[in-house]
Design an enzyme around this catalytic site. Structure first.
Site, short mmCIF file in Angstrom:
data_model
loop_
_atom_site.label_atom_id
_atom_site.label_comp_id
_atom_site.label_asym_id
_atom_site.label_seq_id
_atom_site.Cartn_x
_atom_site.Cartn_y
_atom_site.Cartn_z
N CYS A 8 35.26 35.30 38.86
CA CYS A 8 36.61 35.57 38.36
C CYS A 8 37.48 34.31 38.55
O CYS A 8 37.18 33.28 37.96
CB CYS A 8 37.17 36.80 39.09
SG CYS A 8 38.74 37.42 38.50
N ASP A 24 34.40 42.19 27.89
CA ASP A 24 35.43 41.89 28.89
C ASP A 24 36.82 41.93 28.24
O ASP A 24 37.12 41.11 27.38
CB ASP A 24 35.15 40.50 29.48
CG ASP A 24 36.04 40.17 30.67
OD1 ASP A 24 37.15 40.72 30.77
OD2 ASP A 24 35.62 39.32 31.48
N HIS A 60 34.61 42.90 32.65
CA HIS A 60 34.97 41.88 33.64
C HIS A 60 34.48 42.32 35.02
O HIS A 60 34.37 43.50 35.31
CB HIS A 60 36.49 41.70 33.65
CG HIS A 60 36.94 40.47 34.36
ND1 HIS A 60 36.76 39.21 33.82
CD2 HIS A 60 37.55 40.28 35.55
CE1 HIS A 60 37.26 38.31 34.65
NE2 HIS A 60 37.74 38.94 35.71
#
Length: 232
Positions: A121, A169, A200
């Site tokens: 991330c 995502d 995600h």
């Protein structure tokens, strides 16, 4: 498995570098750059897994200037608080801190062999940006939202890189992932893995709203193989 906390000193203060050592006490190093939730249960579990594979693993406290040792719950309130923290986060500072954390890791007496950077991330973005400034043996960038708009940096990266994205995502739309695939195509040492049905943070088993039980083990196996191939 031994774990301890090191201190990394920078020009404007110092921050914690959480460290995990393999059973044999020595090995190649992996800088594990965390998500917006901080060095919480998921990152600690990943670190333990990597140490179990023989690596010396260090996870830096990215948010020390805002809130030292920030750790958020993996629920909706924790996500909202983490997104707010990320919005206030200074990315260039994060890249510079990560570079110093990596140097600290490589200088440890337990460090033996090469060095890799692995980020999820926010950490996936920082790891990619870091790779344009330092040379390591492997870079693994998981769903880094800054990557699609910075594909030109691939010209500066000499390290092998594995990009991992979810094809569904909502934070990084599929057309933006395609930009990374196009930029990586034909470049020696740069690989992409897209889990088309995953969203995600799909490897984070602590976050049920994101975790994908089908895609996660496949992507992690790819990552482990990539590390072994380039780091040993």
């Amino acid at each position: 498995m031994e774990a301890r906390t090191e201190t990394v000193t920078v020009a404007d203060g110092s921050f914690d570098l959480h460290l995990w050592l393999p059973e044999r006490g020595r090995g190649p190093v992996v800088l594990l750059i965390p998500e917006i939730w901080g060095v919480g249960p998921y990152i600690r579990k990943v670190a333990e897994d990597l140490a179990g594979l023989g690596y010396v693993v260090g996870a830096p406290d990215l948010f020390w200037r805002l809130r030292p040792n920030w750790v958020a719950d993996h629920d909706e309130a924790g996500l909202a608080a983490s997104l707010k923290m990320a919005a206030e986060f200074d990315v260039p500072h994060g890249v510079a801190d990560s570079a110093l954390a990596l140097a600290h890791l490589k200088a440890l007496p337990e460090a033996g062999g090469g060095a890799a950077v692995l980020g999820f991330c926010l950490g996936g973005s920082i790891g990619y940006l870091l790779a344009a400034t330092v040379e390591v043996d492997a870079v693994l960038s998981f769903y880094g939202s800054a990557v699609p708009d910075a594909t030109g940096l691939m010209e500066k990266i000499t390290s092998p890189v594995l990009f991992v994205f979810g094809g569904s995502d909502p934070y990084i739309p599929r057309e933006r992932v395609a930009k990374v695939e196009e930029a990586a195509a034909g470049r020696p040492g740069i690989e992409t893995h897209v889990a088309e049905k995953a969203g995600h943070a799909f490897l984070n088993h602590e976050a049920p709203q994101f975790y994908d039980a089908e895609a996660a083990p496949v992507a992690w196996a790819r990552a482990v193989e990539f590390l072994r191939r380039h780091l040993g």
